[in-house]
Design an enzyme around this catalytic site. Sequence first.
Site: not given
Ligand code: TYM
Length: 329
Positions: A111, A193, A196
């Site tokens: 990032k 991957k 969004k």
């Molecule tokens: P975020 O918002 O990027 O994504 C949410 C969840 O989706 C999963 N994910 C994917 N899984 C499979 N293939 C993909 N291409 C893919 N893209 C995203 C992510 O692994 C995630 O599980 N930091 C976290 C949010 C967060 C969080 C937390 C998660 C904040 N606090 C505490 C767990 C516990 C994030 O940015 O996820």
Amino acid sequence: KKRIFSAIQPSGDITLGNYLGALKNWVSLQDSYDCIFALADLHTITVRQKPADLRHHTLNAYALLLACGIDPKRSLFFLQSHVPAHSQLAWILNCYTQFGELQRMTQFKDKSKKHADNVNAGLFTYPSLMAADILLYQTDFVPVGEDQTQHLELTRNIAERFNNAYSPTFTLPAAFVGKEGKRIMSLQDPSHKMSKSDENVNGCVYVLDKPDDIMRKFKRAITDSEASVHYGEGKDGINNLMEIYSCITGETFDQIEHDFSGKGYGDFKAAVGEAVIEHLRPIQERFAQYSSDRDYMEQYWNDGAEKAARIANRTLQKVMKKVGFIPPH
Ligand code: TYM
């Protein structure tokens, strides 16, 4: 019952990767675990957000998760910014997290390259806020996609460090990564991957995409020149499509290879597109209802935040006492 916590950033439209890697698992885990889910809105501002967009994405994400089957009668489901303990514990954990540890995070490295004009302190300490999210609830398991496992490892290290410095305070959480769907790739570049923030609109399928758009994206998916549907090395595009198809239909790779033997990629891509469209159809219908009823959502996120705050504050107070702060009353 064991405790589950997870969160998703409302930083854009929710993708098929989010759904297959995380949300779909969250929904089924509700049957056997004590579940707490949050929209990680505080995390989103590590990248500049337009206020109106952030509001829009947050409301949409709340409605969409309800539509996917998050049941706020059984699970707590709230906005991270509504529970101040997240920010409060994050500050404290920052002081138990090493600069070098944060520097090694691959998400930070990616990032800070991508947003080179805004490498802010929040982007750097993002993982200690995430650790606070998890540790406040004495979480046993954290269902996430593969890209979050490094953050989970760091969370455990921070928790262990704090426990060792004082006395057992935090439950050590474990990542809960599904066998399939843990890493859904871009349809246009299967070495990256699905995300969004993908610039190539055809690479990313959004859960709320119209059926025609979903079909178009799958039909244009990058494959290879072999023209045979089977899982293998050098076939990242087909492997990814098989993974998506398998997640949605429950079929094994062997079954898929058998069903599509002798058929071309065109047929297979259309079948994957069709399966995804049909799977998402009822979710999209429910989304339309929830998203037009803000009062309904508000009632649940208020209730969720209130109950979450009670749990979170218990942990926060323990932590503050151990550190040596004098309680206010
Ligand atoms: P975020 O918002 O990027 O994504 C949410 C969840 O989706 C999963 N994910 C994917 N899984 C499979 N293939 C993909 N291409 C893919 N893209 C995203 C992510 O692994 C995630 O599980 N930091 C976290 C949010 C967060 C969080 C937390 C998660 C904040 N606090 C505490 C767990 C516990 C994030 O940015 O996820």
